[in-house]
Write a protein that holds these residues in place. Structure first.
Motif, PDB file in Angstrom:
ATOM      1  N   VAL A  94      21.562  10.998  83.438  1.00 22.92           N
ATOM      2  CA  VAL A  94      21.494  11.736  82.173  1.00 22.92           C
ATOM      3  C   VAL A  94      22.238  10.983  81.073  1.00 22.92           C
ATOM      4  CG1 VAL A  94      22.263  13.858  81.021  1.00 22.92           C
ATOM      5  CG2 VAL A  94      21.123  13.979  83.240  1.00 22.92           C
ATOM      6  N   LEU A  95      23.379  10.414  81.399  1.00 19.25           N
ATOM      7  CA  LEU A  95      24.141   9.635  80.418  1.00 19.25           C
ATOM      8  C   LEU A  95      23.354   8.404  79.974  1.00 19.25           C
ATOM      9  CD1 LEU A  95      26.878   9.497  78.933  1.00 19.25           C
ATOM     10  CD2 LEU A  95      27.666   8.044  80.813  1.00 19.25           C
ATOM     11  N   LEU A  96      22.701   7.739  80.910  1.00 18.05           N
ATOM     12  CA  LEU A  96      21.903   6.566  80.572  1.00 18.05           C
ATOM     13  C   LEU A  96      20.720   6.943  79.673  1.00 18.05           C
ATOM     14  CD1 LEU A  96      21.474   3.513  81.093  1.00 18.05           C
ATOM     15  CD2 LEU A  96      20.012   4.180  82.995  1.00 18.05           C
ATOM     16  N   VAL A  97      20.042   8.034  79.993  1.00 21.94           N
ATOM     17  CA  VAL A  97      18.929   8.490  79.157  1.00 21.94           C
ATOM     18  C   VAL A  97      19.438   8.857  77.764  1.00 21.94           C
ATOM     19  CG1 VAL A  97      17.247  10.365  78.862  1.00 21.94           C
ATOM     20  CG2 VAL A  97      17.474   9.220  81.067  1.00 21.94           C
ATOM     21  N   TYR A  98      20.597   9.486  77.678  1.00 30.50           N
ATOM     22  CA  TYR A  98      21.182   9.864  76.396  1.00 30.50           C
ATOM     23  C   TYR A  98      21.495   8.614  75.561  1.00 30.50           C
ATOM     24  CZ  TYR A  98      24.456  11.935  73.067  1.00 30.50           C
ATOM     25  OH  TYR A  98      25.103  12.322  71.928  1.00 30.50           O
ATOM     26  N   VAL A  99      22.100   7.615  76.177  1.00 31.87           N
ATOM     27  CA  VAL A  99      22.447   6.388  75.457  1.00 31.87           C
ATOM     28  C   VAL A  99      21.179   5.678  74.991  1.00 31.87           C
ATOM     29  CG1 VAL A  99      23.438   4.066  75.745  1.00 31.87           C
ATOM     30  CG2 VAL A  99      24.691   6.078  76.537  1.00 31.87           C
ATOM     31  N   ALA A 147      18.282   7.055  74.341  1.00 33.89           N
ATOM     32  CA  ALA A 147      17.711   7.864  73.250  1.00 33.89           C
ATOM     33  C   ALA A 147      18.455   7.619  71.948  1.00 33.89           C
ATOM     34  CB  ALA A 147      17.743   9.343  73.620  1.00 33.89           C
ATOM     35  N   ILE A 148      19.762   7.529  71.990  1.00 37.20           N
ATOM     36  CA  ILE A 148      20.555   7.265  70.783  1.00 37.20           C
ATOM     37  C   ILE A 148      20.213   5.887  70.219  1.00 37.20           C
ATOM     38  CG2 ILE A 148      22.899   6.879  69.905  1.00 37.20           C
ATOM     39  CD1 ILE A 148      22.250   9.809  70.296  1.00 37.20           C
ATOM     40  N   VAL A 149      20.107   4.890  71.090  1.00 42.20           N
ATOM     41  CA  VAL A 149      19.771   3.536  70.627  1.00 42.20           C
ATOM     42  C   VAL A 149      18.395   3.531  69.970  1.00 42.20           C
ATOM     43  CG1 VAL A 149      19.219   1.196  71.438  1.00 42.20           C
ATOM     44  CG2 VAL A 149      21.279   2.356  72.254  1.00 42.20           C
ATOM     45  N   ILE A 150      17.418   4.220  70.559  1.00 37.95           N
ATOM     46  CA  ILE A 150      16.069   4.275  69.982  1.00 37.95           C
ATOM     47  C   ILE A 150      16.088   4.992  68.634  1.00 37.95           C
ATOM     48  CG2 ILE A 150      13.763   5.284  70.292  1.00 37.95           C
ATOM     49  CD1 ILE A 150      14.056   4.650  73.282  1.00 37.95           C
ATOM     50  N   ILE A 151      16.802   6.104  68.546  1.00 33.64           N
ATOM     51  CA  ILE A 151      16.881   6.855  67.285  1.00 33.64           C
ATOM     52  C   ILE A 151      17.544   6.019  66.192  1.00 33.64           C
ATOM     53  CG2 ILE A 151      17.973   8.840  66.171  1.00 33.64           C
ATOM     54  CD1 ILE A 151      17.431  10.390  68.770  1.00 33.64           C
ATOM     55  N   VAL A 152      18.617   5.309  66.535  1.00 33.14           N
ATOM     56  CA  VAL A 152      19.296   4.450  65.556  1.00 33.14           C
ATOM     57  C   VAL A 152      18.378   3.305  65.133  1.00 33.14           C
ATOM     58  CG1 VAL A 152      21.215   2.816  65.264  1.00 33.14           C
ATOM     59  CG2 VAL A 152      21.625   5.068  66.263  1.00 33.14           C
ATOM     60  N   ALA A 153      17.632   2.736  66.067  1.00 37.49           N
ATOM     61  CA  ALA A 153      16.728   1.642  65.723  1.00 37.49           C
ATOM     62  C   ALA A 153      15.606   2.133  64.800  1.00 37.49           C
ATOM     63  CB  ALA A 153      16.135   1.040  66.991  1.00 37.49           C
ATOM     64  N   ILE A 154      15.063   3.303  65.066  1.00 39.82           N
ATOM     65  CA  ILE A 154      14.016   3.859  64.221  1.00 39.82           C
ATOM     66  C   ILE A 154      14.573   4.205  62.838  1.00 39.82           C
ATOM     67  CG2 ILE A 154      12.486   5.850  63.923  1.00 39.82           C
ATOM     68  CD1 ILE A 154      12.031   5.811  66.942  1.00 39.82           C
ATOM     69  N   ALA A 155      15.746   4.763  62.785  1.00 40.38           N
ATOM     70  CA  ALA A 155      16.356   5.139  61.502  1.00 40.38           C
ATOM     71  C   ALA A 155      16.689   3.913  60.668  1.00 40.38           C
ATOM     72  CB  ALA A 155      17.610   5.982  61.745  1.00 40.38           C
ATOM     73  N   SER A 156      17.138   2.833  61.310  1.00 47.21           N
ATOM     74  CA  SER A 156      17.479   1.626  60.538  1.00 47.21           C
ATOM     75  C   SER A 156      16.228   0.898  60.074  1.00 47.21           C
ATOM     76  CB  SER A 156      18.360   0.700  61.369  1.00 47.21           C
ATOM     77  OG  SER A 156      17.634   0.190  62.460  1.00 47.21           O
ATOM     78  N   ARG A 157      15.108   1.026  60.780  1.00 45.50           N
ATOM     79  CA  ARG A 157      13.868   0.385  60.360  1.00 45.50           C
ATOM     80  C   ARG A 157      13.272   1.095  59.153  1.00 45.50           C
ATOM     81  NH1 ARG A 157       8.778  -0.106  64.248  1.00 45.50           N
ATOM     82  NH2 ARG A 157      10.457  -0.526  65.715  1.00 45.50           N
ATOM     83  N   ASN A 158      13.456   2.422  59.050  1.00 41.82           N
ATOM     84  CA  ASN A 158      12.917   3.182  57.937  1.00 41.82           C
ATOM     85  C   ASN A 158      13.703   2.973  56.655  1.00 41.82           C
ATOM     86  OD1 ASN A 158      10.884   4.203  59.519  1.00 41.82           O
ATOM     87  ND2 ASN A 158      11.967   6.085  60.008  1.00 41.82           N
ATOM     88  N   ASP A 159      14.877   2.458  56.708  1.00 44.23           N
ATOM     89  CA  ASP A 159      15.684   2.258  55.490  1.00 44.23           C
ATOM     90  C   ASP A 159      15.315   1.049  54.763  1.00 44.23           C
ATOM     91  OD1 ASP A 159      17.073   4.560  55.841  1.00 44.23           O
ATOM     92  OD2 ASP A 159      18.788   3.600  56.829  1.00 44.23           O
TER      93      ASP A 159
END
Length: 150
Positions: free
Chosen positions: A131-136, A138-150
């Motif tokens: 669960v911790l690995l999936v959470y990490v 997911a956070i990395v993917i969300i940060v990567a998507i958010a930084s690409r949209n900026d």
């Protein structure tokens, strides 16, 4: 101790060598069990022999049968509170079964319940890591998507 049928007493010479079950084969009526630790010279007393607390001495080269049985209760509680609630609860159930069976003198049942409690603690730890690995991730993917949209 009662005599066998017919009134004859067993021959002490047939008792065999001393063992854990019959430490005094020459005296079959010798009361060797239980050992009472409240008398001076008994196991656990300063002048007595053996380990304190009335525990028998460990034999050299002991196997799994000689090791004390762990209940894994505190590990189960930690697994429940910090790792994974459902598998931790199963571990607590097996740990309490191990403790109850150990107190009742059912060593085989206590060992089996202890093994199951240990197994469920490990499953709980693995579930937490997944669960911790999936959470990490997911956070990395969300940060990567958010930084690409900026």
């Amino acid at each position: 101790m009662s005599s066998p049928p017919g009134g004859e007493r067993p021959d002490p010479a047939d008792a065999g060598p001393p063992s854990a079950w019959n430490p005094h084969p020459d005296y079959p009526d010798y009361p060797s069990y239980p050992s009472y630790p409240d008398r001076p010279g008994a196991v656990g007393w300063p002048g007595g022999s053996g380990q304190p607390g009335g525990y028998p001495e460990q034999q050299a080269g002991g196997g799994a049968a000689d090791r004390p049985i762990r209940t894994y209760l505190w590990q189960s509680l930690v697994a429940t509170l910090l790792c994974c609630l459902p598998t931790g609860i199963v571990a607590i159930v097996h740990a309490t079964q191990a403790q109850t069976r150990l107190q009742a003198g059912d060593l085989l049942g206590a060992r089996q319940a202890s093994g199951r409690a240990r197994r469920w603690c490990i499953v709980s730890l693995i579930a937490f890591a997944v669960v911790l690995l999936v959470y990490v991730i997911a956070i990395v993917i969300i940060v990567a998507i958010a930084s690409r949209n900026d």
